[in-house]
Design a protein around this motif. Structure first.
Motif, short mmCIF file in Angstrom:
data_model
loop_
_atom_site.label_atom_id
_atom_site.label_comp_id
_atom_site.label_asym_id
_atom_site.label_seq_id
_atom_site.Cartn_x
_atom_site.Cartn_y
_atom_site.Cartn_z
N SER A 67 0.87 -1.09 0.27
CA SER A 67 0.16 -0.32 0.27
C SER A 67 0.85 1.08 0.15
O SER A 67 1.93 1.47 0.23
CB SER A 67 -1.17 0.14 0.98
N GLY A 68 0.69 2.45 -0.33
CA GLY A 68 0.84 3.70 -0.17
C GLY A 68 1.85 3.86 -1.20
O GLY A 68 1.50 3.44 -3.24
N ILE A 196 -0.23 4.27 -6.38
CA ILE A 196 -0.75 4.59 -5.31
C ILE A 196 -1.57 3.31 -4.93
O ILE A 196 -2.93 3.28 -6.09
CB ILE A 196 -1.30 6.02 -5.44
N ARG A 198 -4.47 2.33 -2.73
CA ARG A 198 -5.03 2.32 -0.96
C ARG A 198 -5.53 1.05 -0.08
O ARG A 198 -5.70 0.91 1.13
CB ARG A 198 -6.10 3.48 -1.18
N ASN A 199 -5.84 -0.15 -1.67
CA ASN A 199 -6.65 -0.93 -0.31
C ASN A 199 -5.51 -2.29 -1.11
O ASN A 199 -6.25 -2.71 -2.54
CB ASN A 199 -7.82 -1.16 -0.33
N TYR A 206 -10.40 1.84 -6.24
CA TYR A 206 -10.86 3.32 -6.29
C TYR A 206 -9.99 3.63 -7.59
O TYR A 206 -10.03 4.45 -7.77
CB TYR A 206 -9.66 4.06 -5.40
#
Length: 385
Positions: A67-68, A196, A198-199, A206
């Motif tokens: 993640s990130g 990126i 996120r999940n 997303y």
């Protein structure tokens, strides 16, 4: 065939690739040479074998961060180590050797905050390479030219500098693909997309399509932290200066209440992707996800998969010196060309997606293909030398 003979065979096959007019899985305007890419990809699927070193202490090695902002290196590591098609347990059959470290984990484990000292990171990686060179015969056989690493942290390039062969010979897939610093070598190294996540359980959650061109009322959009050499100049000339140019620092609350960051991207014709501290920016991939034509402002930046993709078909690259002319440059693009770029962005999405299990031509395969493709070209150069 021996690994070297197989690579030479692949090189000849790619040079003489049969011409294809149309392919149901590939949109030819995206590519510099879709026939060569298709043949190279087919050969990769059929031939390529990768040996992964099992050495290296966790969490720096074999511990993907999923993640990130630096997740590209972690997702590649995860999917590579799980792969059954390409991974071999017999190193004598390998065409490539993977150094499975995480530049992000290296940073979090060894960097002393505010010290501005990257030496402990590069020394650690130097000692690791020296360890595998002493334990196995494979590094010394080629001086690291058939080895590769994948690093997305901004400091990824600098972690290689304490070991000359690692820095100069190894294929480096780097988000920070900056040719001005003398570390990233165009033609050998790979520009890694910065994504990126996120999940991690649902990496596509997303991601959503944008609006029709007729519904994109904003000419250009940018919002983000202001650092580096480019973003302050962008704000100086365009923040609040023109109603067609929605250029901000961090998106103000008064604006986000009416339209979120993602809604801005979906409603804009062009998404401005200026470099930050380093040349790379996750906004490039974000723009692709929301069908917004990316406008890239980062001199000396090698664009992701530039060896096979034709970025002029789906993006605009603006020199840093031309920021004052940004609006006139965008307005100077004919509508017909913009419509073609917008279509290309939509067709490009599939090549920039992470899946829990790799899907043909997705981001995992595109990264691996570029490493394979550049290694084939280097074999030819080594032969000529």
């Amino acid at each position: 065939m021996s690994p070297d003979d197989a690579l030479k065979y692949a090189r000849k096959e790619i040079e003489n690739a049969p011409q294809i007019a149309e392919d149901p899985d590939l949109y030819s305007p995206l590519f510099k040479n879709v026939s060569a890419f298709k043949r190279s990809y087919e050969l990769m699927e059929r031939i390529l074998k990768v040996y992964i070193y099992r050495d290296g202490r966790r969490p720096i090695f074999h511990t993907p961060e999923l993640s990130g902002i630096y997740a590209s290196e972690g997702w590649f590591m995860k999917l590579m180590e799980e792969n059954r098609r390409f991974v071999t347990q017999e190193p004598q059959k390998a065409h490539l050797f993977y150094l499975p470290y995480s530049s992000r984990r290296l940073q979090t484990a060894l960097y002393v905050p505010d010290s501005h000292d990257l030496n402990p990171l590069s020394i650690y990686l130097r000692d690791y390479v020296n360890w595998i060179a002493g334990k196995y015969p494979f590094w010394n056989r080629t001086r690291g030219t058939d080895h590769f690493l994948v690093a997305c942290h901004d400091w990824g390039p600098y972690t290689t500098t304490a070991h000359e062969e690692l820095c100069k010979n190894t294929i480096k897939a780097l988000c920070n693909a900056d040719t001005s610093e003398g570390i990233f070598i165009k033609g050998r190294d790979i520009s890694l997309p910065e994504t990126i996540i996120r999940n991690p359980r649902k990496p596509l959650r997303y991601i959503g399509s944008g609006r029709l061109v007729s519904q994109r009322s904003i000419l250009a959009f940018f919002a983000g932290n202001i650092h580096g050499r480019v973003r302050p100049v962008l704000l100086k000339y365009w923040d609040g200066k023109d109603p067609d140019m929605h250029i901000y620092g961090p998106l103000p609350a008064r604006v986000s209440r009416r339209m979120t960051y993602i809604q801005h991207m979906k409603s804009s014709k062009y998404c401005i992707c200026p470099m930050g501290y380093e040349v790379n920016s996750p906004r490039i991939v974000e723009a692709i996800y929301y069908e917004c034509v990316p406008v890239i402002i980062a001199d000396n930046f090698v664009l992701p998969f530039e060896e096979v993709l034709d970025w002029s078909a789906f993006s605009v690259v603006v020199p840093e010196k031309d920021i004052p002319n940004l609006k006139s440059i965008l307005l100077g693009i004919p509508l017909r060309r913009y419509l073609k770029m917008h279509t290309c962005v939509k067709m490009l999405q599939k090549h920039f997606l992470w899946h829990p299990r790799p899907v043909k031509y997705d981001l995992f395969y595109m990264i691996l293909h570029s490493i394979w493709f550049n290694r084939i070209n280097q074999v030819q150069i080594e032969k000529e030398q």
